[in-house]
Design an enzyme around this catalytic site. Structure first.
Site, PDB file in Angstrom:
ATOM      1  N   GLU A 130       0.828  -1.203   0.000  1.00 31.65           N
ATOM      2  CA  GLU A 130       0.000   0.000   0.000  1.00 31.65           C
ATOM      3  C   GLU A 130       0.869   1.263   0.000  1.00 31.65           C
ATOM      4  O   GLU A 130       0.473   2.304  -0.508  1.00 31.65           O
ATOM      5  CB  GLU A 130      -0.935  -0.015   1.225  1.00 31.65           C
ATOM      6  CG  GLU A 130      -2.270   0.652   0.948  1.00 31.65           C
ATOM      7  CD  GLU A 130      -3.327   0.348   2.003  1.00 31.65           C
ATOM      8  OE1 GLU A 130      -4.496   0.239   1.637  1.00 31.65           O
ATOM      9  OE2 GLU A 130      -2.985   0.244   3.196  1.00 31.65           O
TER      10      GLU A 130
ATOM     11  N   HIS B  62       7.567 -26.447   0.439  1.00 32.48           N
ATOM     12  CA  HIS B  62       6.834 -27.495  -0.268  1.00 32.48           C
ATOM     13  C   HIS B  62       5.720 -26.927  -1.131  1.00 32.48           C
ATOM     14  O   HIS B  62       4.843 -27.666  -1.573  1.00 32.48           O
ATOM     15  CB  HIS B  62       6.276 -28.501   0.743  1.00 32.48           C
ATOM     16  CG  HIS B  62       7.367 -29.227   1.484  1.00 32.48           C
ATOM     17  ND1 HIS B  62       7.840 -30.466   1.112  1.00 32.48           N
ATOM     18  CD2 HIS B  62       8.117 -28.839   2.541  1.00 32.48           C
ATOM     19  CE1 HIS B  62       8.814 -30.829   1.927  1.00 32.48           C
ATOM     20  NE2 HIS B  62       9.009 -29.853   2.813  1.00 32.48           N
TER      21      HIS B  62
ATOM     22  N   LYS C 237     -13.924   1.912  -3.108  1.00 32.15           N
ATOM     23  CA  LYS C 237     -14.783   2.269  -1.962  1.00 32.15           C
ATOM     24  C   LYS C 237     -16.001   3.040  -2.453  1.00 32.15           C
ATOM     25  O   LYS C 237     -17.127   2.780  -2.029  1.00 32.15           O
ATOM     26  CB  LYS C 237     -14.014   3.181  -0.993  1.00 32.15           C
ATOM     27  CG  LYS C 237     -13.104   2.461  -0.050  1.00 32.15           C
ATOM     28  CD  LYS C 237     -12.609   3.456   1.015  1.00 32.15           C
ATOM     29  CE  LYS C 237     -11.331   2.969   1.630  1.00 32.15           C
ATOM     30  NZ  LYS C 237     -10.653   3.951   2.445  1.00 32.15           N
TER      31      LYS C 237
HETATM   32  O1  PA5 Z   1      -3.151   1.639   5.968  1.00 35.47           O
HETATM   33  C1  PA5 Z   1      -4.225   2.165   5.755  1.00 35.47           C
HETATM   34  O2  PA5 Z   1      -4.370   3.390   5.761  1.00 35.47           O
HETATM   35  C2  PA5 Z   1      -5.453   1.325   5.537  1.00 35.47           C
HETATM   36  O3  PA5 Z   1      -5.131  -0.030   5.435  1.00 35.47           O
HETATM   37  C3  PA5 Z   1      -6.432   1.515   6.689  1.00 35.47           C
HETATM   38  O4  PA5 Z   1      -5.829   1.125   7.883  1.00 35.47           O
HETATM   39  C4  PA5 Z   1      -7.702   0.714   6.459  1.00 35.47           C
HETATM   40  O5  PA5 Z   1      -8.277   1.085   5.245  1.00 35.47           O
HETATM   41  C5  PA5 Z   1      -8.686   0.929   7.583  1.00 35.47           C
HETATM   42  O6  PA5 Z   1      -8.965   2.293   7.735  1.00 35.47           O
HETATM   43  P1  PA5 Z   1      -9.625   2.844   9.037  1.00 35.47           P
HETATM   44  O7  PA5 Z   1      -8.712   2.626  10.164  1.00 35.47           O
HETATM   45  O8  PA5 Z   1      -9.864   4.292   8.753  1.00 35.47           O
HETATM   46  O9  PA5 Z   1     -10.917   2.091   9.233  1.00 35.47           O
END
Ligand code: PA5
Length: 452
Positions: free
Chosen positions: A279, A308, A422
């Site tokens: 990410e 494996h 989203k």
């Molecule tokens: O790293 C990130 O920003 C995302 O993976 C968020 O943690 C994830 O989308 C969850 O978001 P939130 O904590 O606002 O619910």
């Protein structure tokens, strides 16, 4: 103590697929530039020193000791992978099965980072709601998956002592969950606003569940600070060496980065790393707004089981990978392998050894085999798996990720690519003011379908 061994990333061991021995000196300029940018401040380091919530977390966990049968954590992505990794790494491998006495009165733990109805239904069928503490974690307070889970729990809790059974971890000022906390008085802990989800494991996001599950959170923070201090120096900086070596190899086409713990309990760390690396580094645009389509692909593998399943590919597939082992000097248990069948050498040679020796031998053998095939591989060695070293490991990987991103000239702290999905989800679920997205998703649903 954590050591990063990069010997098998070097040309002298993996020939043309490696780096020159002096790669660190040769690229001092790059590291200095990244160091200059990162030294201006990193929120995930700042929180190690500004954490006035620590004492209230410890107080809350003391007050709740022995009170609950179950702890259910609702959260997703950065709001789940860190806390889960900590629990898996530091608690008993069969925590939910062993007796409450053996668990030291700690609750069973369930981390729900999915909304598959079968999973949620199965959980609700298996636990007694009145004996359960729910931890709802969402930085934005707007994540549909977490909110849906929260609503489902609320309905089940409505005739019970709701205020005692729900704890919310969210932004200190903004978002719908904070509004609910303010209006309805739930116990809550703040997520520092400057902190991105995947960098938040050492904030209340990871600390509250850890404290409730008996993990020494002071030691975690001490280990994290120790690593942060170590990484203040350009020289002998394991985060910089990991990032620089992976960056240089990535530029040479090694764009698949595998993290392979040889400690089963560290599987959650590999999942957490994969999110952090993917990410943070997978970006279409660089900081100058040029299209770059940047990003190595992280993969989780577990030693020995993935010898494996995946190893064949790593030994004989394309030369596009770097493998990093995650190991410790020793294991927290020792198991002897008994001697039977003395006449069958395929079996008898195992006797009079330990599983510890066998798994170590397999790890060294895999390292040697990959190296002999000129496959670059490296290794982190922890002197032991404990809260101090895990705190250090989290910070090391976070600094390495920020460094890799800086070297690539991308922003490692945002995630614009996840927004469109989203919005389409919200449009499909009837959220208002999403006419354009609704139109687009409806067009998508009407495209011709070809099936066999
Ligand atoms: O790293 C990130 O920003 C995302 O993976 C968020 O943690 C994830 O989308 C969850 O978001 P939130 O904590 O606002 O619910």
């Amino acid at each position: 103590m954590i050591l990063f061994d990069y010997s098998n990333l070097l040309e002298e061991n993996v020939k043309e697929h490696g780096l020159p021995k002096n790669f660190i000196e040769r690229h001092q300029g790059l590291i200095k530039e990244a160091h200059h940018i990162l030294s201006k401040g990193l929120p995930f380091i700042d929180i190690l020193y500004k954490n006035d919530y620590l004492s209230s977390i410890k107080k809350f966990s003391r007050e709740n000791r022995g009170r609950w049968e179950n702890l259910v954590v609702f959260g997703i992505g950065g709001s789940c992978l860190g806390p889960l990794a900590l629990h898996l790494a530091l608690n008993h491998p069969f925590h939910n099965i062993i007796s409450k006495e053996k668990r030291d009165g700690l609750p069973r733990a369930f981390f729900l980072d999915n909304i598959d109805p079968e999973l949620i239904f199965g959980l609700l069928e298996s636990i007694e709601i009145k004996n359960t503490l729910f931890l709802v974690i969402s930085k934005s307070g707007k994540t549909s998956e977490t909110l849906a889970q929260f609503l489902i729990a609320l309905e089940r809790l409505k005739d019970l002592d709701l205020k005692r059974q729900v704890v919310i971890i969210t932004d200190p000022e903004r978002g719908p969950l904070r509004r609910i906390c303010n209006e309805e008085g739930y116990t809550s802990f703040p997520i520092p606003p400057a902190l991105g989800g995947r960098y938040s494991v050492l904030s209340p996001v990871g600390l509250v569940s850890s404290a409730l599950l008996g993990i020494d959170i002071d030691a975690l923070i001490l280990g994290a600070r120790d690593m942060a201090e170590r990484c203040k120096d350009i020289k002998d900086n394991p985060a910089y060496v990991f990032a620089l070596s992976h960056y240089l190899l990535y530029k040479e086409g090694k764009n698949i980065h595998i993290l392979m713990p040889y400690i089963n309990a560290l599987g959650g760390i590999a999942d957490w790393f994969c999110q952090l690396w993917a990410e943070s580094l997978g970006k279409r645009y660089n900081i100058n707004k040029e299209e770059v389509f940047c990003g190595p692909t992280p993969i989780k593998a577990i030693g020995v089981k993935d010898q494996h399943s995946q190893l064949q590919l790593y030994m004989e597939g394309p030369y596009d990978k770097v493998i990093t082992f995650l190991t410790a000097k020793d294991y927290r248990s020792c198991v002897n392998i008994p001697t039977f069948y003395p006449d069958i050498t395929d079996i008898s040679f195992l006797g009079n050894h330990t599983l510890n020796e066998l798994i170590k031998a397999e790890q060294i053998a895999t390292e040697a085999a990959l190296t002999s095939e000129r496959r670059p591989n490296a290794k982190f060695v922890l002197d032991r798996v404990d809260p101090f070293n895990l705190g250090g490991l989290f910070v090391l990987f976070e600094i390495a990720t920020a460094t890799f991103g800086t070297l690539c000239k991308i922003n490692p702290f945002d995630q614009p690519g996840v927004e469109l999905g989203k919005l389409y989800t919200h449009a499909l679920m009837g959220k208002p003011n999403l006419d354009k997205e609704k139109e687009e998703i409806e067009k998508f649903l009407k495209r011709p379908i070809y099936q066999v």
